[in-house]
Design an enzyme around this catalytic site. Structure first.
Site, PDB file in Angstrom:
ATOM      1  N   ASP A   1      -1.353  -0.603   6.014  1.00 46.62           N
ATOM      2  CA  ASP A   1      -1.597   0.018   7.310  1.00 46.62           C
ATOM      3  C   ASP A   1      -3.051  -0.066   7.742  1.00 46.62           C
ATOM      4  OD1 ASP A   1      -2.371   1.897   5.256  1.00 46.62           O
ATOM      5  OD2 ASP A   1      -2.499   3.433   6.836  1.00 46.62           O
TER       6      ASP A   1
ATOM      7  N   ASP B   1       0.850  -1.181   0.000  1.00 47.89           N
ATOM      8  CA  ASP B   1       0.000   0.000   0.000  1.00 47.89           C
ATOM      9  C   ASP B   1       0.894   1.242   0.000  1.00 47.89           C
ATOM     10  OD1 ASP B   1      -2.443   1.419   0.156  1.00 47.89           O
ATOM     11  OD2 ASP B   1      -2.172   1.661   2.313  1.00 47.89           O
TER      12      ASP B   1
ATOM     13  N   ASP C   1      -0.271   5.238   0.881  1.00 53.43           N
ATOM     14  CA  ASP C   1      -0.494   6.245   1.915  1.00 53.43           C
ATOM     15  C   ASP C   1      -0.535   5.593   3.291  1.00 53.43           C
ATOM     16  OD1 ASP C   1      -0.944   8.738   2.989  1.00 53.43           O
ATOM     17  OD2 ASP C   1      -2.560   9.236   1.617  1.00 53.43           O
TER      18      ASP C   1
END
Length: 267
Positions: free
Chosen positions: A215, A19, A21
């Site tokens: 995250d 991922d 961001d």
């Protein structure tokens, strides 16, 4: 599982889906240890793909964004929910049309897949992240869906991070259209296994040879669980250690950030 176990996993895995961001950057700032992580991937001949639920930017724009932060990653290492959405629509309705509420990255991906723009009688109404959302667009989308257009969301994210804090994301933006029409949208991005299959194909790796790093428990980690990939949760984004207990599924490993990966691999 211990970090010794993770060291063996990192050595064995051929493909890394990551991922962006909250994992690679926050806003316009690279997170600590990211250059070392990317260098480790390259030095060890790992296949890697940055997989984002954001539909706003095309791969070349994401590449240039990282370049401005001092990280050189070519566009072929990126895959977005916009590309997955375009691929899905072109397979379902070749040469179809769409009314789009979204940014240029989404529109460009659709054009490239042969989907034309149509605000009169489209096959689909598609909603992605955008800062040009307004009541007029909601009203028109509701009208088109009521007339028979199918409702598509690029991803299921309710919120997303920004330099100004947490902001509404695709699921929040599309919900007024769902409520006003009584129609449920179909979402393409993580955790839909569809985008994960696309990612693995682009990566050129089997699921058992790959790992996903993210995250968010509700997109990244559950996507890995559903696709049977090993999962690494990093605490550099939206999920905290304390929140883990609230989820019925768990990541394979938990790290503070991706900067730990080369350190563990070389230990």
């Amino acid at each position: 599982m211990t970090k010794r176990d993770l060291k063996e996993v990192l050595a064995a895995k051929k493909g890394f889906i990551c991922d962006m961001d909250g994992v690679i950057y926050h806003g316009d700032k690279l997170l600590e240890g990211v250059p070392e992580f990317v260098n480790w991937l390259r030095e060890n001949n790992k296949n890697f793909l940055f997989l984002t639920n954001s539909s706003e930017r095309a791969p070349v724009e994401l590449s240039r964004k990282l370049e401005r932060m001092g990280l050189d990653v070519s566009p072929e290492h990126f895959y977005t929910s916009a590309l997955a959405t375009a691929s899905f629509l072109s397979s379902q309705c070749p040469g179809g049309s769409a009314y789009v509420i979204g940014e240029p990255g989404l529109v460009y991906a659709l054009y490239e897949a042969g989907i034309s723009m149509n605000d009169y009688n489209p096959d689909y109404v598609i909603v992605g992240e955008t800062r040009s959302y307004n009541y007029e667009k909601i009203e028109h989308a509701v009208k088109l869906v009521r007339k028979g257009a199918k409702l598509i969301g690029t991803n299921t994210d309710l919120t997303g991070p920004s330099t100004n804090g947490i902001i509404p994301a695709c699921r929040a933006l599309i919900s007024p259209i769902e409520l006003a029409t009584g129609r449920s949208a179909y979402f393409i991005g993580k955790p839909n296994p569809l985008i994960m299959r696309h990612a693995l194909k682009k990566l050129g790796c089997l699921r058992e040879d790959s790992v996903i790093i993210g995250d968010r428990m509700d997109t990244d980690i559950i996507a890995g669980v559903q696709t049977e990939l090993d999962t690494i949760l990093v605490l550099s984004g939206v999920t905290s250690q304390e929140e883990l207990i609230t989820f019925p599924y768990q990541p394979s490993y938990v790290l503070e950030g991706v900067g730990e990966i080369p350190k563990i691999a070389k230990a």
